[in-house]
Scaffold this active site. Structure first.
Site, short mmCIF file in Angstrom:
data_model
loop_
_atom_site.label_atom_id
_atom_site.label_comp_id
_atom_site.label_asym_id
_atom_site.label_seq_id
_atom_site.Cartn_x
_atom_site.Cartn_y
_atom_site.Cartn_z
N GLY A 158 1.13 -1.65 0.02
CA GLY A 158 -0.38 0.05 -0.22
C GLY A 158 1.10 1.42 -0.32
O GLY A 158 1.98 0.87 -0.64
N CYS A 159 0.45 2.47 0.97
CA CYS A 159 1.32 3.41 0.66
C CYS A 159 2.33 3.63 1.91
O CYS A 159 2.74 2.42 2.67
CB CYS A 159 0.25 4.37 1.11
SG CYS A 159 0.59 6.06 1.51
N PHE A 160 3.21 3.57 0.69
CA PHE A 160 4.66 3.62 1.07
C PHE A 160 4.81 4.65 2.70
O PHE A 160 6.32 4.14 3.34
CB PHE A 160 5.81 3.85 0.35
CG PHE A 160 5.96 4.91 -0.48
CD1 PHE A 160 5.42 6.23 0.32
CD2 PHE A 160 6.33 4.65 -1.66
CE1 PHE A 160 5.37 7.17 -1.34
CE2 PHE A 160 6.43 6.08 -2.96
CZ PHE A 160 6.21 7.26 -1.92
#
Length: 331
Positions: A158-160
């Site tokens: 997902g979002c880093f």
């Protein structure tokens, strides 16, 4: 990642700013170096091809300038070029090496020197392996091996911003960088990756000490801190750039990945759909993505999404936290 066009620009327009400079007279260098080291590094000499066992050494570690000790290359970037000189694909940092146009011996080449002390190292050529295509052809005499137990692991979940915030807190982890990997274009931008058209996933690269935390434990933490059963989605973030993915660096790691996924599958009601793929290249994300949570903890996304994730993570993996984080988890 540096490409040949970057090298040409440095050689023609000026080199990156070094972290520091070390300046000595030739007499001072002669007192510090062997005659051969002095000939190669200070007088721009060249050693005989196949004269050093360093050509065939590929154990983990780093290589530093023999003159000033500045770290120049990581053994992970070393490859067998068949030329008789140690060869690397990339320096450890963009500003570790400086580049000068060399027209000696009737050729036009690009000389590489230590950006800290101006020691002659060798030359760089555009005939190296993909994806960078560079071959740093070095004099072994100009380098000294520095033992290092560091390893790297690359995950996407997902979002880093979220994954970076989690792994930064782990004991044994020295560095976490956000970036892009697994796609089909070079040097992608955040905007391009967000389009979903590049094939890249948002990932983090974790630098860790396996004596303090194992690769298997990193995998367990990764699979426990995002949902590995949703295809190309994490919460409200949808698209292939948010896919669950683990990039392995060798067959041993691939086996560990498969084993850990099998071990953790019973904990989930749905099949784990995490992609398992060989690591090829990390393209570092833009500067404002690095340490995002640490620099933006008051931002709405951080408070609404990352804070609850970190609280759960600290409860589940308290024994794996750095000592300063253990204290905070108890508060």
């Amino acid at each position: 990642m540096l490409k040949w066009i970057d090298i040409v620009k440095f050689a023609n327009n000026g080199n990156p700013m070094p972290t520091e400079k070390v300046v000595k007279t030739n007499e001072e260098w002669q007192r510090l170096l062997t005659p051969e080291q002095f000939r190669i590094t200070r007088l721009k000499g060249t050693e005989r091809s196949f004269s050093s066992e360093m050509c065939s050494l590929f154990e983990p570690g780093k290589y530093a300038c023999v003159c000033c000790g500045t770290l120049l290359f990581d053994a992970a970037e070393k490859f067998e070029s068949g030329t008789g000189w140690p060869s690397f694909t990339q320096p450890v940092t963009e500003n570790a090496i400086a580049y000068n146009k060399d027209v000696s011996h009737g050729m036009v080449r690009v000389e590489t020197v230590c950006n800290t002390c101006d020691a002659h190292l060798g030359h760089v050529f555009p005939d190296g392996p993909k994806p960078g295509g560079l071959r740093y052809c070095m004099n072994a005499v100009a380098l000294k091996k520095v033992e290092s137990n560091e390893r790297k692991a690359t995950f996407g979940g997902g979002c880093f911003w979220c994954t970076e915030a989690v792994f930064t807190l782990l004991k044994g982890v020295s560095r976490v960088e956000s970036g892009y990997s697994g796609g089909n274009i070079d040097n992608p931008t955040y905007r391009e990756v967000c389009s979903g058209m590049t094939g890249h996933a948002e990932v983090i690269e974790v630098t860790y000490d396996p004596d303090e935390i194992s690769y298997a434990d990193l995998l367990r933490i990764h699979l426990s801190t995002h949902n590995p059963t949703t295809l190309n989605r994490q919460g409200a973030d949808a698209g292939t750039q948010y896919r669950s993915v683990i990039f392995y660096r060798n067959e041993k790691e691939k086996g560990i990945v498969q084993s850990v996924i099998g071990e953790m599958q019973p904990a989930y009601g749905d099949p784990i759909v995490t992609e398992i793929a060989p690591f090829e290249q990390l393209y570092k994300a833009e500067a404002y993505h690095q340490d995002y949570y640490a620099n933006n903890a008051e931002q709405g996304y951080c408070q609404a999404v990352i804070d609850p994730k970190l609280k759960k993570f600290k409860e589940l993996f308290k024994s794996k936290l750095k000592d300063t984080q253990k204290v905070k988890a108890d508060e």
